[in-house]
Design an enzyme around this catalytic site. Structure first.
Site, PDB file in Angstrom:
ATOM      1  N   ASP A  87       0.821  -1.219   0.000  1.00 25.53           N
ATOM      2  CA  ASP A  87       0.000   0.000   0.000  1.00 25.53           C
ATOM      3  C   ASP A  87       0.850   1.263   0.000  1.00 25.53           C
ATOM      4  OD1 ASP A  87      -2.252  -1.713   0.228  1.00 25.53           O
ATOM      5  OD2 ASP A  87      -1.871  -1.874   2.367  1.00 25.53           O
ATOM      6  N   LYS A 129       2.246   2.099  -5.201  1.00 27.21           N
ATOM      7  CA  LYS A 129       2.986   1.618  -6.383  1.00 27.21           C
ATOM      8  C   LYS A 129       2.181   1.790  -7.664  1.00 27.21           C
ATOM      9  CE  LYS A 129       3.329  -2.410  -4.450  1.00 27.21           C
ATOM     10  NZ  LYS A 129       2.867  -2.069  -3.087  1.00 27.21           N
TER      11      LYS A 129
END
Ligand code: IMP
Length: 439
Positions: free
Chosen positions: A18, A21
């Site tokens: 998280d 990306k």
């Protein structure tokens, strides 16, 4: 080393997933021809915002939103055909018919309903050993791969083989579900009719991905590798057993695609400006206070796949040094800097303490006895979301970024100050670590 080595790059998360990306891959994909996922499966949730529309990808590489990119699902992925088809259909609903851009490795393993049933049964019944998984069947599918019971895409798209292997596996898995977990088994015929339709749809998309990547390389194409989850969830290098079941770091590329990691140039490590974790497991810099709640609210820290509230805390330099070195990271991207905009003071874990002992090295057996040694930085108390260059950032924010580069020993290549594509600040030149005395 291949002559192509400078061209290809890789994006990996350096925390517990998280990190943002999806947004970075979307940005870098503009300069790539091929984008490749090499591990994980529908446990991932990569969010990309373009204009007013927000997309969440679970298995399709986040490069799909850039036109004309080949999006490849490597052999290291455990693929849920049901979830993939849902994603493809959602793209069509948004006016993006990109199915022909997607290629799936014939060696990727297939996630089937019995994997999800086993994941749920184990999480429900395990006393003291709950992982807090996403319940997507990831662990049981990788287990089958390792124990050589798996069904690969090459089997899945051959009706006779699929039927034979499915019959064998449903018999085994239903015994396990019923006898061991007291849970209902799956219905063979229901799975067969649902999944053989998926196989018909996906058959034209399945091919030898390793050959595809080497051919693309030979033809001069630029390849971007997209890691899922983060290096602290890596099966081997992460906080075992509170990890996912794949190699999430850069080192996963080789096994997950068959393409040599020696041919990959820059490895970008993505770091959120603070830290989050979903599920169980140690988290030394966690804030179990109102300050953690404020970060969660400001950062919208709720799972893109499961909707679960993420645990929040401060940046952890000890953990980052470990994931940067062991994942051979070249440059950093700092995301969600804007989430810290309103804070009076920002803290960073620069070491751990275990009782009276000072700890600088990331321990192999991290447990709740490790407490953070925190260093405080003044907040900037100003909005960064409209900043488009390093110079426009408030001085305290620049100082915070400079500290991260120096403490980790890696340059910062990019900073993100919001969800929009435009809220991305590429640093040219990169922000390099300060000489040691300046730390
Ligand atoms: P699994 O991958 O579903 O088996 O879950 C194992 C661990 O990895 C759990 O702690 C999950 O919360 C975590 N996890 C898996 N995928 C993600 C992700 O994409 N982001 C954050 N955590 C994840």
């Amino acid at each position: 080393m291949g002559s192509s080595s400078g061209r290809h790059s890789c994006v990996v998360g350096l925390q517990w997933g998280d990190e943002g990306k999806g947004k970075v891959v979307d940005f870098l994909a503009a300069g790539a021809d091929v984008v490749v996922r090499y591990q994980g499966g529908a446990n991932a949730g990569h969010t990309v915002k373009v204009g007013a529309k927000e997309y969440v990808f679970h298995q399709i590489p986040s490069g799909i939103l850039q036109e004309g990119k080949a999006c490849v699902i490597g052999n290291g992925v455990v693929l849920s055909p049901r979830a993939l088809i849902e994603e493809l259909d959602q793209l069509v609903e948004s006016g993006l018919d990109r199915e022909r851009n997607v290629w799936i490795s014939e060696r990727a393993h297939v996630v089937l309903p019995y994997h999800q049933a086993l994941d749920a049964a184990r999480e429900r019944t395990e006393t003291g050993g709950k992982i807090g998984t996403t319940l997507r069947g990831i662990g049981p599918c990788y287990t089958d791969k390792s124990s050589r019971l798996g069904i690969r895409m090459v089997d899945f798209v051959d009706p006779d083989r699929f039927r034979r292997l499915l019959e064998r596996n449903v018999a085994i898995k239903n015994r396990e579900l019923e006898l061991f977990y007291g849970a209902p088994g799956v219905d063979l015929e229901a799975v067969w009719s649902e999944y053989s339709a998926y196989a018909d749809r996906l058959r034209p998309r399945v091919r030898d991905i390793t050959e595809f990547l080497y051919d693309a390389d030979d033809a001069g194409a630029t390849i971007l590798f997209e890691g899922a989850q983060g290096a602290l969830l890596d099966l081997d290098l992460g906080t075992y057993p509170y990890v996912t079941s794949s190699n999430t770091s850069f080192l996963g590329i080789g096994a997950g695609t068959g393409f040599s990691p020696r041919r990959v140039g820059t490895v970008y490590g993505i770091i959120k400006a603070y830290a989050t974790r979903v599920g169980e497991g140690p988290f030394p810099s966690e804030l179990e206070t109102a300050a953690g709640d404020r970060l969660r609210e400001a950062g919208g820290e709720f799972g893109a796949t499961t909707g679960r509230a993420r645990r929040c805390g401060w940046l952890d330099i000890v953990a980052l040094r470990h994931t940067i070195r062991d994942g051979d990271v070249d440059a950093l991207v700092i995301t969600k800097l804007d989430v810290l905009d309103s804070l009076e003071s920002i803290q960073v874990a620069v070491a751990y303490r275990r009782g009276a002992e000072a700890v600088e090295r990331f321990p192999t057996l991290l447990d709740d006895e490790y407490k953070p040694v925190l260093r405080a930085f003044p907040g900037w108390k100003a909005s960064t979301s409209a900043c488009r260059s390093f110079e426009e950032l408030p001085a305290a924010a620049r100082e915070y970024l400079q500290f991260i580069a120096t403490a980790t020993g890696r340059p910062i290549a990019m900073v993100s100050v919001g969800k929009e594509r435009s809220q991305t600040i590429p640093l040219d030149p990169w922000l390099v670590p300060r000489a040691k005395s300046g730390e």
